[in-house]
Design a protein around this motif. Structure first.
Motif, PDB file in Angstrom:
ATOM      1  N   ILE A  59      36.813  37.415  16.167  1.00 55.86           N
ATOM      2  CA  ILE A  59      37.946  38.176  15.960  1.00 55.86           C
ATOM      3  C   ILE A  59      38.765  38.673  17.027  1.00 55.86           C
ATOM      4  O   ILE A  59      37.995  39.324  17.902  1.00 55.86           O
ATOM      5  CB  ILE A  59      37.433  39.341  15.127  1.00 55.86           C
ATOM      6  N   GLY A  69      40.188  50.822  19.828  1.00 53.74           N
ATOM      7  CA  GLY A  69      39.423  51.812  18.835  1.00 53.74           C
ATOM      8  C   GLY A  69      39.225  50.801  17.825  1.00 53.74           C
ATOM      9  O   GLY A  69      38.189  50.775  16.970  1.00 53.74           O
ATOM     10  N   GLN A  70      40.133  49.976  17.168  1.00 55.95           N
ATOM     11  CA  GLN A  70      40.096  49.200  16.169  1.00 55.95           C
ATOM     12  C   GLN A  70      38.941  48.216  16.246  1.00 55.95           C
ATOM     13  O   GLN A  70      37.966  47.887  15.511  1.00 55.95           O
ATOM     14  CB  GLN A  70      41.372  48.198  15.951  1.00 55.95           C
ATOM     15  N   ALA A  77      31.533  48.256  14.117  1.00 55.62           N
ATOM     16  CA  ALA A  77      30.792  49.315  13.131  1.00 55.62           C
ATOM     17  C   ALA A  77      30.856  48.789  11.775  1.00 55.62           C
ATOM     18  O   ALA A  77      29.872  48.894  11.081  1.00 55.62           O
ATOM     19  CB  ALA A  77      31.401  50.476  13.211  1.00 55.62           C
ATOM     20  N   GLY A  78      31.988  48.416  11.280  1.00 54.99           N
ATOM     21  CA  GLY A  78      32.218  47.790   9.881  1.00 54.99           C
ATOM     22  C   GLY A  78      31.165  46.579   9.633  1.00 54.99           C
ATOM     23  O   GLY A  78      30.533  46.276   8.791  1.00 54.99           O
ATOM     24  N   ILE A  79      31.223  45.614  10.817  1.00 52.95           N
ATOM     25  CA  ILE A  79      30.417  44.470  10.541  1.00 52.95           C
ATOM     26  C   ILE A  79      28.813  44.793  10.504  1.00 52.95           C
ATOM     27  O   ILE A  79      28.187  44.488   9.965  1.00 52.95           O
ATOM     28  CB  ILE A  79      30.745  43.688  12.029  1.00 52.95           C
ATOM     29  N   CYS A  95      35.843  49.915  15.741  1.00 52.90           N
ATOM     30  CA  CYS A  95      35.520  50.313  14.332  1.00 52.90           C
ATOM     31  C   CYS A  95      34.996  48.929  13.456  1.00 52.90           C
ATOM     32  O   CYS A  95      34.362  49.002  12.714  1.00 52.90           O
ATOM     33  CB  CYS A  95      36.720  50.968  13.797  1.00 52.90           C
ATOM     34  N   VAL A  96      35.860  47.864  13.877  1.00 55.31           N
ATOM     35  CA  VAL A  96      35.444  46.494  13.213  1.00 55.31           C
ATOM     36  C   VAL A  96      33.772  46.249  13.510  1.00 55.31           C
ATOM     37  O   VAL A  96      33.463  45.750  12.635  1.00 55.31           O
ATOM     38  CB  VAL A  96      36.546  45.478  13.634  1.00 55.31           C
ATOM     39  N   VAL A 150      41.384  41.569  17.621  1.00 51.62           N
ATOM     40  CA  VAL A 150      42.062  42.255  17.183  1.00 51.62           C
ATOM     41  C   VAL A 150      43.479  42.920  17.827  1.00 51.62           C
ATOM     42  O   VAL A 150      44.030  43.630  17.174  1.00 51.62           O
ATOM     43  CB  VAL A 150      41.171  43.641  16.752  1.00 51.62           C
TER      44      VAL A 150
END
Lengths: 312, 279
Positions: A48, A55-56, A62-64, A59-60, A50
């Motif tokens: 990926i 920051g994104q 962290a989401g993963i 956070c991605v 981004v």
């Protein structure tokens, strides 16, 4: 053949990711700089980019992790740690998510990108995070071992590294990341603890000091947090401990060692590194000289200070 | 039970627990009750036998200070029991003011630093979409929270990765701590903004559970291959008149006079529940 560090990054991460569907590789528009763009075809959706949004990216990752995966996230050390620090602190560390962060172009290896891109405080920031692992890479072998180690160990891992070629340090994979350090040269007089790309300079400084009959033990610290206390403890009896890092003397390797010794023994810790200064443009050798990180300056500093004692 | 009853029970829960504590984030908890009720009363797929079911729907309360509203919804649903719910913010509790996935069962993400929850939610949505799970990821954001640039990084990412499983609810209650959102940092035309950012966007009455449920159904049946936004027209302090009337109702520690008014409102809500008046 001495590969570039970014080549080793790509090869190692490719191997890990191809063997585990839950592994994702993230970039924030520096894929071309790190060579990971080649992974796009092999990993498909698990690769990926981004865009310029650190920051994104965090956070991605962290989401993963929240959805059961693990991500390797790369950007320059400055943008990853300074810019996205709260995201790292809260969405990764505080939320106990497994992630592996790679901050490249560490310290002076940023060279001509200059002061805005040059990061001398990433270890200071990352060390302050509870339960984080912080590594400073010295060559291709230690990079591969650290990447594999941090993949298997749940938690927040921060790996600072150069991108291109550094001098070869190790011949085989005898780098024990769990232990956290390697003794590069045994010596009986004083200890020089070094992390990252300055390991080569430390060894050259030791050679120079041998001509002055100063027998230096050179220890390469791979894992700055948690600091390997046993080698620090063992080094105390030799007297002054010199530390050397491609980083601010505030908050990095030297500080970590001083934190330990100040609680255990009144030994003098002499911290060599960037003396709380900003970065600037320059080629590597020039920057080493400017910040006193070349082997001649190091040897000189040691020769003048190795008899120092703590005054009580 | 129907959504209106569920919402009323959630509202009673929030007021009761805040009265027990003597303080709370009244405004932003009450404004999101209807949205959370629609989600927890059936729209969000929750596996009660396995709260970590990888095929579940995810609910991320990015406006983490509304944690008590989330907890109340989970309490009425049956995920949290009475003793856990009423331990909110006590010393050593496993139910802290802002949701923590490592302390409380059923919480999908730790939130509290505004802007991060919604961004994390896009990461969750991304992984679930590439794994073709067919589930949804719901993020709940405040209008004040949209001041944070992180939200817009998240929206750009969601649209550029065509996350059709991602639905963001915006609690447009028009206020933030220091005043009206339009005075602090005007959002201007939020619907237009979100549409231009690549979201299929609907604005609904955030006080009406039926309208919210319909909007969600429309999202799920939409042919748009991308993220959806549901803007909720709400009132900060929604459903409790004595709270709605207060200008700065973000976080309050009511004095005895206000507490008496809140109690009167609470008693009315309870009476309505006892008499099956759900409107």
């Amino acid at each position: 053949m001495n590969k570039e560090l970014r080549e080793v990054y790509v090869e190692t991460v490719r191997d890990i990711a191809l063997n585990d569907d839950n592994v994702f590789v993230l970039e924030a528009d520096l894929a071309t700089s790190m060579g990971t763009d080649t992974l796009k075809h092999e990993l498909g959706n698990r690769y990926i980019n981004v865009g310029i949004a650190e920051g994104q990216a965090i956070c991605v990752a962290a989401g993963i992790a929240a959805a059961g995966g693990v991500a390797f996230v790369h950007s320059f050390a400055s943008f990853l740690t300074r810019r996205a620090f709260d995201q790292i602190f809260i969405s990764l560390a505080y939320a106990k998510q497994h992630a592996i962060l790679i901050g490249s172009d560490a310290g002076i290896t940023t060279e001509t990108n200059g002061g805005t891109h040059m990061c001398f405080e990433d270890m200071a920031l990352m060390r302050s995070i509870p339960n984080a692992y912080v590594y400073d890479i010295s060559d291709t072998i230690s990079l591969e071992e650290v990447l594999r180690y941090s993949y298997t160990k749940k938690g927040l891992h921060y790996i600072r590294t150069a991108r291109k070629k550094v001098d070869k340090l190790y011949d085989n994979k005898n780098v024990d990341i769990e232990k956290g350090y390697s003794i590069l040269k045994r010596g009986k007089d004083i200890t020089l603890m070094v992390s990252g790309i300055l390991a080569g300079e430390a060894l050259k400084a030791a050679d120079l000091l041998a001509e002055y009959s100063i027998d230096v033990q050179v220890v390469n610290i791979h894992k700055v947090k948690p600091i390997p206390c046993d080698i620090v403890q063992a080094s105390i009896k030799k007297g002054v401990i010199f530390t050397l890092e491609n980083h601010n003397v505030i908050g990095g390797l030297g500080s970590a060692i001083a934190e330990y010794t100040s609680a255990h023994s009144p030994v003098y810790v002499y911290r060599m590194g960037v003396q709380n200064q900003f970065g600037q443009v320059g080629k590597l050798d020039y920057l080493k000289n400017v910040y006193g990180l070349d082997f001649v300056s190091i040897a000189d500093t040691i020769r003048k200070n190795f008899k120092k004692e703590v005054q009580i | 039970m129907n959504n209106k009853e569920f919402a009323k029970r959630v509202r009673v829960d929030i007021v009761e627990v805040f009265q027990k504590m003597g303080y709370g984030h009244y405004g932003g908890c009450l404004s999101i009750v209807e949205c959370l009720s629609v989600l927890y009363n059936g729209e969000s797929f929750i596996n009660m036998k396995n709260l970590k079911d990888p095929n579940r729907d995810y609910v991320i309360l990015s406006k983490g200070h509304a944690g008590p509203a989330l907890y109340a919804s989970m309490h009425i649903k049956g995920i949290l029991d009475d003793s856990l719910f009423f331990s909110l913010n006590e010393n050593g509790t496993s139910l802290p003011s802002h949701p923590d996935k490592n302390k409380t069962p059923g919480i999908d993400m730790t939130t509290g630093s505004l802007g991060q929850g919604v961004a994390v939610a896009t990461g969750i949505a991304y992984k679930n979409q590439v794994e073709n799970r067919g589930n949804y990821v719901y993020a709940i954001v405040g209008d004040g929270e949209l001041n944070e640039g992180q939200c817009w990084e998240a929206f750009q990412f969601a649209a550029s990765k065509n996350l059709r499983n991602f639905v963001v609810f915006i609690d447009d209650n028009k206020k933030q701590i220091d005043g009206l959102t339009k005075d602090i940092c005007d959002l201007r035309d939020l619907s237009e903004k979100l549409k231009t950012f690549g979201f299929e966007t609907i604005r609904v009455d955030g006080k009406e559970v039926d309208a919210i449920e319909k909007a969600l159904h429309d999202c799920k049946h939409s042919s748009y291959v991308g993220p959806k936004a549901i803007i909720l027209e709400t009132i900060k302090g929604q459903g409790v008149q004595s709270i709605e009337e207060i200008h700065n109702n973000h976080h309050m520690r009511p004095d005895s006079a206000l507490d008496a008014k809140i109690t009167a409102n609470l008693n009315r809500l309870k009476w309505e529940l006892e008499n099956a008046i759900y409107e």
